[in-house]
Design a protein around this motif. Structure first.
Motif, PDB file in Angstrom:
ATOM      1  N   MET A  74     155.947  26.170 -25.153  1.00 14.65           N
ATOM      2  CA  MET A  74     156.093  25.242 -24.029  1.00 14.65           C
ATOM      3  C   MET A  74     155.863  23.810 -24.489  1.00 14.65           C
ATOM      4  N   PRO A  75     156.830  22.908 -24.297  1.00 15.22           N
ATOM      5  CA  PRO A  75     156.552  21.489 -24.498  1.00 15.22           C
ATOM      6  C   PRO A  75     155.643  21.004 -23.362  1.00 15.22           C
ATOM      7  N   LEU A  76     154.618  20.197 -23.712  1.00 14.82           N
ATOM      8  CA  LEU A  76     153.703  19.645 -22.717  1.00 14.82           C
ATOM      9  C   LEU A  76     153.880  18.131 -22.645  1.00 14.82           C
ATOM     10  N   GLY A  97     146.757  19.994 -17.125  1.00 15.03           N
ATOM     11  CA  GLY A  97     146.982  21.407 -16.877  1.00 15.03           C
ATOM     12  C   GLY A  97     148.285  21.911 -17.473  1.00 15.03           C
ATOM     13  N   LEU A  98     148.815  22.950 -16.875  1.00 15.09           N
ATOM     14  CA  LEU A  98     150.097  23.529 -17.297  1.00 15.09           C
ATOM     15  C   LEU A  98     151.231  22.706 -16.689  1.00 15.09           C
ATOM     16  N   ASP A  99     151.613  21.639 -17.403  1.00 13.53           N
ATOM     17  CA  ASP A  99     152.648  20.766 -16.855  1.00 13.53           C
ATOM     18  C   ASP A  99     153.988  20.938 -17.568  1.00 13.53           C
ATOM     19  N   ALA A 100     154.189  22.094 -18.189  1.00 10.36           N
ATOM     20  CA  ALA A 100     155.449  22.350 -18.905  1.00 10.36           C
ATOM     21  C   ALA A 100     156.618  22.392 -17.937  1.00 10.36           C
ATOM     22  N   GLU A 101     157.730  21.810 -18.337  1.00 12.29           N
ATOM     23  CA  GLU A 101     158.944  21.839 -17.520  1.00 12.29           C
ATOM     24  C   GLU A 101     159.886  22.960 -17.941  1.00 12.29           C
ATOM     25  N   THR A 102     159.755  23.412 -19.187  1.00  9.66           N
ATOM     26  CA  THR A 102     160.560  24.531 -19.674  1.00  9.66           C
ATOM     27  C   THR A 102     159.695  25.451 -20.523  1.00  9.66           C
ATOM     28  N   VAL A 103     160.134  26.696 -20.644  1.00 11.34           N
ATOM     29  CA  VAL A 103     159.457  27.692 -21.466  1.00 11.34           C
ATOM     30  C   VAL A 103     160.513  28.446 -22.263  1.00 11.34           C
ATOM     31  N   ALA A 104     160.209  28.689 -23.537  1.00 11.97           N
ATOM     32  CA  ALA A 104     161.057  29.549 -24.358  1.00 11.97           C
ATOM     33  C   ALA A 104     160.236  30.765 -24.765  1.00 11.97           C
ATOM     34  N   ARG A 131     135.762  23.820   0.035  1.00  9.77           N
ATOM     35  CA  ARG A 131     136.622  23.166  -0.945  1.00  9.77           C
ATOM     36  C   ARG A 131     137.384  24.211  -1.742  1.00  9.77           C
ATOM     37  N   GLN A 132     138.346  23.733  -2.539  1.00  9.32           N
ATOM     38  CA  GLN A 132     139.067  24.623  -3.426  1.00  9.32           C
ATOM     39  C   GLN A 132     138.167  25.032  -4.592  1.00  9.32           C
ATOM     40  N   ALA A 133     138.322  26.253  -5.048  1.00  6.65           N
ATOM     41  CA  ALA A 133     137.588  26.697  -6.227  1.00  6.65           C
ATOM     42  C   ALA A 133     138.174  26.044  -7.479  1.00  6.65           C
ATOM     43  N   ARG A 134     137.396  26.034  -8.539  1.00  7.04           N
ATOM     44  CA  ARG A 134     137.881  25.447  -9.792  1.00  7.04           C
ATOM     45  C   ARG A 134     139.146  26.148 -10.272  1.00  7.04           C
ATOM     46  N   THR A 135     139.185  27.448 -10.146  1.00  4.28           N
ATOM     47  CA  THR A 135     140.411  28.196 -10.461  1.00  4.28           C
ATOM     48  C   THR A 135     140.985  28.668  -9.128  1.00  4.28           C
ATOM     49  N   ASP A 136     141.625  27.755  -8.424  1.00  3.67           N
ATOM     50  CA  ASP A 136     142.120  28.062  -7.081  1.00  3.67           C
ATOM     51  C   ASP A 136     143.447  28.807  -7.126  1.00  3.67           C
ATOM     52  N   GLY A 137     143.964  29.109  -5.942  1.00  2.00           N
ATOM     53  CA  GLY A 137     145.237  29.821  -5.876  1.00  2.00           C
ATOM     54  C   GLY A 137     146.361  29.060  -6.550  1.00  2.00           C
ATOM     55  N   ALA A 138     146.307  27.720  -6.479  1.00  2.00           N
ATOM     56  CA  ALA A 138     147.352  26.918  -7.107  1.00  2.00           C
ATOM     57  C   ALA A 138     147.358  27.083  -8.618  1.00  2.00           C
ATOM     58  N   SER A 139     146.178  27.245  -9.217  1.00  2.00           N
ATOM     59  CA  SER A 139     146.131  27.473 -10.666  1.00  2.00           C
ATOM     60  C   SER A 139     146.751  28.826 -11.002  1.00  2.00           C
ATOM     61  N   GLY A 140     146.484  29.822 -10.157  1.00  2.00           N
ATOM     62  CA  GLY A 140     147.133  31.119 -10.342  1.00  2.00           C
ATOM     63  C   GLY A 140     148.639  31.019 -10.198  1.00  2.00           C
ATOM     64  N   LEU A 141     149.084  30.125  -9.315  1.00  2.00           N
ATOM     65  CA  LEU A 141     150.513  29.934  -9.096  1.00  2.00           C
ATOM     66  C   LEU A 141     151.170  29.254 -10.297  1.00  2.00           C
ATOM     67  N   ARG A 142     150.454  28.327 -10.915  1.00  2.00           N
ATOM     68  CA  ARG A 142     151.007  27.688 -12.114  1.00  2.00           C
ATOM     69  C   ARG A 142     151.171  28.697 -13.248  1.00  2.00           C
ATOM     70  N   VAL A 143     150.219  29.597 -13.387  1.00  2.00           N
ATOM     71  CA  VAL A 143     150.343  30.657 -14.397  1.00  2.00           C
ATOM     72  C   VAL A 143     151.544  31.553 -14.070  1.00  2.00           C
ATOM     73  N   LEU A 144     151.688  31.919 -12.810  1.00  2.00           N
ATOM     74  CA  LEU A 144     152.836  32.738 -12.391  1.00  2.00           C
ATOM     75  C   LEU A 144     154.156  32.037 -12.692  1.00  2.00           C
ATOM     76  N   SER A 145     154.193  30.720 -12.484  1.00  2.00           N
ATOM     77  CA  SER A 145     155.425  29.965 -12.724  1.00  2.00           C
ATOM     78  C   SER A 145     155.844  30.050 -14.189  1.00  2.00           C
TER      79      SER A 145
END
Length: 353
Positions: A211-213, A185-192, A312-326
């Motif tokens: 983003m480095p992955l 997934g979106l496992d980037a630690e930094t963004v430019a 169960r959690q949906a495939r695009t759950d709230g946590a995935s939305g949170l990763r995009v927000l991050s």
């Protein structure tokens, strides 16, 4: 027969009518009501889908015990209060991108849903398109090998939004796709992030995000409201093959290229010159996977119902939305720091994502 679920669509503007049409046509759902402060606009949407009820009162809708879920299609700044009210009323929720207008509010929404045992789903619609589902399948099967890079372009002569910049408007699509198809997934630690406002609108209208992955891979996203041509393209390169997704080419949305660079073992010489490496170029076949014709929102509504029924959690759950927000918040920080890399508040992907 599985009992149908009841849903209310909140917001009758740009996206609400699409949600209403798909919930109305779904075998899993009964569309109960269209809720919008503009009752005339809500009525127009209701008339198009068979004359369902309308309401201008969110409180009235949430107080109805027969309604199982709420689909939110309102401006991002309103997502937090609407979603929190729905969750407190015991309703499952799907909410259009972005999940919220800031990460802290999104995190509160995710935690409230988790504590209440309710489904909070991010309506990352592209993740339910046949093309993106096939991309995820090919990567999971190892067809591309280890991922080396993702290069995405989403540009058009578009509507300059009054409340968000081009990153928050367009990049959530690409970020959600990357999060959905890559194994980690979106496992980037930094963004430019670099942005420009050549029209002096007060917000970035052109943007580049890098983003480095994990594993040394890199992702790059180009978004632009000012391009006279519309491009929706993503290139995902791997050690075995490279995939090109052109969303505007219905005849060949996906192309898989068995072409690339093979870097053999470093030459066993004492020189440190990189040219001592043995490089060969691979020129193999190109093929295009067959894709079914199915509307993404139809698949999204089915997934929402399945997640609720299966608890169960949906495939695009709230946590995935949170990763995009991050990522978006880190991009905002990088813009303020003149493009310097900015740390990302990481949210790990669950096994169900």
């Amino acid at each position: 027969m599985t009992e149908r679920l009841s849903v209310a669509v909140v917001g009758a503007g740009y996206w609400g009518p699409n949600l209403a049409r798909n919930f109305s046509a779904s075998p899993d759902w009964d569309l109960a009501v269209i809720c919008d402060l503009d009752i005339a606009r809500a009525q127009q949407v209701a008339d198009r889908v068979g004359g369902v009820a309308v309401s201008a009162s969110l409180d009235e809708v949430l107080a109805d015990p027969s309604i199982d879920a709420v689909a939110v299609a309102t401006p991002a700044r309103t997502h937090h209060p609407i979603v929190m009210a729905a969750l407190r009323a015991g309703k499952h929720v799907t909410v259009e991108k972005p999940l919220a207008d800031e990460r802290g509010r999104g995190a509160e929404m995710v935690e409230t849903a988790r504590a209440s045992g309710l489904v909070l789903m991010a309506d990352h619609t592209y993740c339910y398109t046949p093309a993106v589902l096939k991309i995820r399948e090919l990567i999971a099967a190892g067809e591309l090998g280890e991922i080396l890079f993702v290069d995405s372009v989403r540009i058009n002569l578009g509507l300059i939004q009054p409340d968000v910049d081009v990153f928050w408007d367009l990049a959530p699509h690409d970020l959600s796709i990357i999060d959905f198809v890559l194994p980690h997934g979106l496992d980037a630690e930094t963004v430019a992030a670099h942005g420009a406002d050549p029209l002096h609108t007060g917000k970035a209208c052109v943007g580049y995000l890098t983003m480095p992955l994990s594993g040394g891979a890199i992702a790059h996203i180009h978004v632009n409201w000012l391009s006279p041509t519309k491009i929706r393209q993503m290139v995902i390169g791997g050690t075995k093959r490279t995939l090109v997704w052109d969303d505007l080419n219905p005849q060949q949305r996906l192309s898989v290229y068995d072409r690339g660079v093979d870097l053999a073992e470093q030459s066993k010489t004492t020189t440190s010159d990189a040219r001592a490496a043995h490089i060969s170029y691979r020129l193999g076949d190109t093929w295009s996977p067959a894709l079914p014709e199915k509307e993404a929102l139809s698949s999204m509504t089915a997934e929402f119902a399945s997640a609720i029924r299966e608890k169960r959690q949906a495939r695009t759950d709230g946590a995935s939305g949170l990763r995009v927000l991050s990522i978006l918040e880190a991009a905002r920080g990088s813009l303020e720091a003149a493009g310097a890399p900015y740390p990302v508040h990481t949210t790990h992907r669950s096994d169900n994502s």
